[in-house]
Design an enzyme around this catalytic site. Sequence first.
Site, short mmCIF file in Angstrom:
data_model
loop_
_atom_site.label_atom_id
_atom_site.label_comp_id
_atom_site.label_asym_id
_atom_site.label_seq_id
_atom_site.Cartn_x
_atom_site.Cartn_y
_atom_site.Cartn_z
N CYS A 79 22.44 8.76 -81.55
CA CYS A 79 21.82 9.33 -80.23
C CYS A 79 22.55 10.67 -79.76
O CYS A 79 23.64 10.60 -79.38
CB CYS A 79 21.71 8.06 -79.15
N CYS A 82 24.15 9.59 -76.01
CA CYS A 82 25.34 8.94 -75.60
C CYS A 82 25.92 8.47 -76.99
O CYS A 82 27.25 8.07 -76.92
CB CYS A 82 24.84 7.26 -75.42
N CYS A 127 17.19 4.03 -77.55
CA CYS A 127 18.52 3.86 -77.86
C CYS A 127 18.95 2.54 -77.20
O CYS A 127 18.68 2.47 -75.89
CB CYS A 127 19.44 5.03 -77.55
N CYS A 130 21.84 3.66 -74.30
CA CYS A 130 21.46 4.30 -73.01
C CYS A 130 19.96 4.27 -72.48
O CYS A 130 19.78 4.86 -71.57
CB CYS A 130 21.83 6.06 -73.19
N CYS A 150 9.59 7.07 -86.70
CA CYS A 150 9.40 8.63 -86.33
C CYS A 150 9.95 9.12 -85.22
O CYS A 150 9.77 8.64 -84.05
CB CYS A 150 7.80 8.71 -86.01
#
Length: 161
Positions: A79, A82, A127, A130, A150
């Site tokens: 991510c 984070c 995510c 976060c 995707c």
Amino acid sequence: MSLHRRRLLELSGLSALAALIGCAPSESEAAQVFPFRLTDAQWKARLTPEQYYILREQGTERPYTSPLNKEKRAGVFGCAGCGNRLFASSTKFESGTGWPSFYASLPNAVTARRDRGLMMERVETLCSRCGGHLGHVFDDGPQPTGKRYCMNGDALTFRPA
């Protein structure tokens, strides 16, 4: 009536209509709490404008613009907000859609919620650390899962093995 007031009334009416026909997330979906939290100002300082647009405003990058589309090395995609580890490179595949695609996430790395935007129902991928918007997951991917995560390349980082 001033132009600003008229626009505010139009937007309020559209928001009410979207909620009525189910285009907005439910209260329980909107109230999800994630372990990694920052203020809006902190997110803006931490992310590029493109990353902020995608991760915090549920935006989408233009297809075929991410350098991560061509990333073939062994490693982990994480991510951009984070640093949470999200996808192993071994699950990446060429979907032909213009966005990095994966058939499986790492355990407990992502969470999903219903997305009723654009007058259709999709499954948004977030995510799990976060709550950043990563993209969407579809049921048209390869085996063994049949899933196609995707993802927006600007929402991801890549760390080679």
